[in-house]
Design a protein around this motif. Structure first.
Motif, PDB file in Angstrom:
ATOM      1  N   LEU A  71      -6.717 -18.209 -25.336  1.00  0.00           N
ATOM      2  CA  LEU A  71      -5.709 -17.145 -25.344  1.00  0.00           C
ATOM      3  C   LEU A  71      -4.445 -17.665 -24.674  1.00  0.00           C
ATOM      4  O   LEU A  71      -4.493 -18.173 -23.546  1.00  0.00           O
ATOM      5  N   ALA A  72      -3.332 -17.548 -25.362  1.00  0.00           N
ATOM      6  CA  ALA A  72      -2.061 -17.964 -24.769  1.00  0.00           C
ATOM      7  C   ALA A  72      -1.649 -17.019 -23.648  1.00  0.00           C
ATOM      8  O   ALA A  72      -0.968 -17.416 -22.694  1.00  0.00           O
ATOM      9  N   THR A  73      -2.062 -15.758 -23.764  1.00  0.00           N
ATOM     10  CA  THR A  73      -1.741 -14.756 -22.749  1.00  0.00           C
ATOM     11  C   THR A  73      -2.983 -13.930 -22.455  1.00  0.00           C
ATOM     12  O   THR A  73      -3.505 -13.253 -23.341  1.00  0.00           O
ATOM     13  N   ALA A  74      -3.475 -14.006 -21.241  1.00  0.00           N
ATOM     14  CA  ALA A  74      -4.644 -13.214 -20.870  1.00  0.00           C
ATOM     15  C   ALA A  74      -4.253 -11.749 -20.728  1.00  0.00           C
ATOM     16  O   ALA A  74      -3.141 -11.437 -20.280  1.00  0.00           O
ATOM     17  N   PRO A  75      -5.145 -10.827 -21.097  1.00  0.00           N
ATOM     18  CA  PRO A  75      -4.841  -9.395 -20.979  1.00  0.00           C
ATOM     19  C   PRO A  75      -4.999  -8.928 -19.534  1.00  0.00           C
ATOM     20  O   PRO A  75      -6.067  -8.495 -19.115  1.00  0.00           O
ATOM     21  N   VAL A  76      -3.927  -9.049 -18.765  1.00  0.00           N
ATOM     22  CA  VAL A  76      -3.993  -8.708 -17.344  1.00  0.00           C
ATOM     23  C   VAL A  76      -2.906  -7.695 -17.023  1.00  0.00           C
ATOM     24  O   VAL A  76      -1.848  -7.635 -17.668  1.00  0.00           O
ATOM     25  N   GLY A  77      -3.153  -6.894 -16.019  1.00  0.00           N
ATOM     26  CA  GLY A  77      -2.188  -5.911 -15.556  1.00  0.00           C
ATOM     27  C   GLY A  77      -2.147  -5.877 -14.051  1.00  0.00           C
ATOM     28  O   GLY A  77      -3.087  -6.302 -13.375  1.00  0.00           O
ATOM     29  N   GLY A  78      -1.058  -5.377 -13.517  1.00  0.00           N
ATOM     30  CA  GLY A  78      -0.922  -5.316 -12.063  1.00  0.00           C
ATOM     31  C   GLY A  78       0.509  -5.598 -11.674  1.00  0.00           C
ATOM     32  O   GLY A  78       1.455  -5.134 -12.306  1.00  0.00           O
ATOM     33  N   GLY A  79       0.681  -6.401 -10.660  1.00  0.00           N
ATOM     34  CA  GLY A  79       2.021  -6.744 -10.207  1.00  0.00           C
ATOM     35  C   GLY A  79       2.093  -6.785  -8.704  1.00  0.00           C
ATOM     36  O   GLY A  79       1.076  -6.810  -8.002  1.00  0.00           O
TER      37      GLY A  79
END
Length: 223
Positions: A71-79
């Motif tokens: 995956l070029a971009t992992a499905p992550v959230g936060g900050g």
């Protein structure tokens, strides 16, 4: 007559000595040779155990390669909790349940755009696991990881800088990989950090040197 009787007696004695069939008398001082029986050769009885079989090296079976997807971009959230020069952004898995036997290994991290912040894991407190190299699976998918950054320049626009993390999904079956990939594409990366206004650096004024006073040389006069 007496002479005849004596002859007959002598003959009788001689006949009795030769008719007995006995063995000749042994000579004094000699012994009969002894006979020793030769022992029969012994043969080893066969054992009940079979002879050991020759050892044959076991054939090495080819290693099973599990299906995987990058995956070029992992499905992550936060900050980050607040905008600052140094920030520690939290990343959480957003793509739902992870099938048993499936692992999500996080790879390299980069920032978009990359000229406002730079990666600096020291911006995170001790004990905050970094995202690069962290592995999510079914049992720990709710655990976060962290990305530390430090701001190095001002932003022309008041916009959030995205934190993008690569990932590799390894599954027990191809169907599991497709399922996780489909869920990941719906989420993408939702981790970002916001820049602040860095103080402008005013140039240090260069000190002005005053000119040295000129010295007047007196010329002697003759008198």
């Amino acid at each position: 007559m007496a002479t005849l009787v004596a002859v007959i007696a002598m003959l009788a004695v001689g006949c009795s000595d030769t008719s007995t069939g006995g063995s000749a008398p042994e000579t004094p001082g000699t012994t009969a040779p002894s006979t020793t029986a030769t022992p029969e050769p012994t043969t080893a009885e066969p054992t009940s155990e079979p002879p050991p079989e020759p050892t044959v090296p076991e054939s090495t079976q080819p290693r099973q390669v599990k299906p995987s997807i990058n995956l070029a971009t992992a499905p992550v959230g936060g900050g980050s909790d607040q905008a600052a020069v140094r920030q520690c952004a939290q990343a959480n898995w957003l793509a739902g349940a992870i099938p048993p036997g499936t692992t999500v290994t996080l790879g390299s991290v980069h920032l978009e755009p990359g000229n406002i912040f730079k990666l600096s894991q020291s911006s995170c407190p001790n004990g905050h696991r970094k995202c690069s190299g962290f592995v999510w699976k079914a049992s720990n998918r709710t655990q976060p990881c962290y990305v530390g950054v430090v701001q190095v320049a001002n932003s022309d626009e008041d916009k959030t800088v995205s934190v993008v993390i690569k990932a590799r999904i390894t599954c027990a079956t191809k169907q599991d990989c497709r399922s996780v990939q489909a869920a990941a594409k719906k989420q993408g990366s939702q981790v970002g950090v916001s820049p602040v206004e860095l103080p402008s650096k005013t140039p240090t004024p260069t000190p002005t040197l005053s000119p040295e006073p000129t010295k007047t040389v007196e010329t002697p006069t003759g008198g």
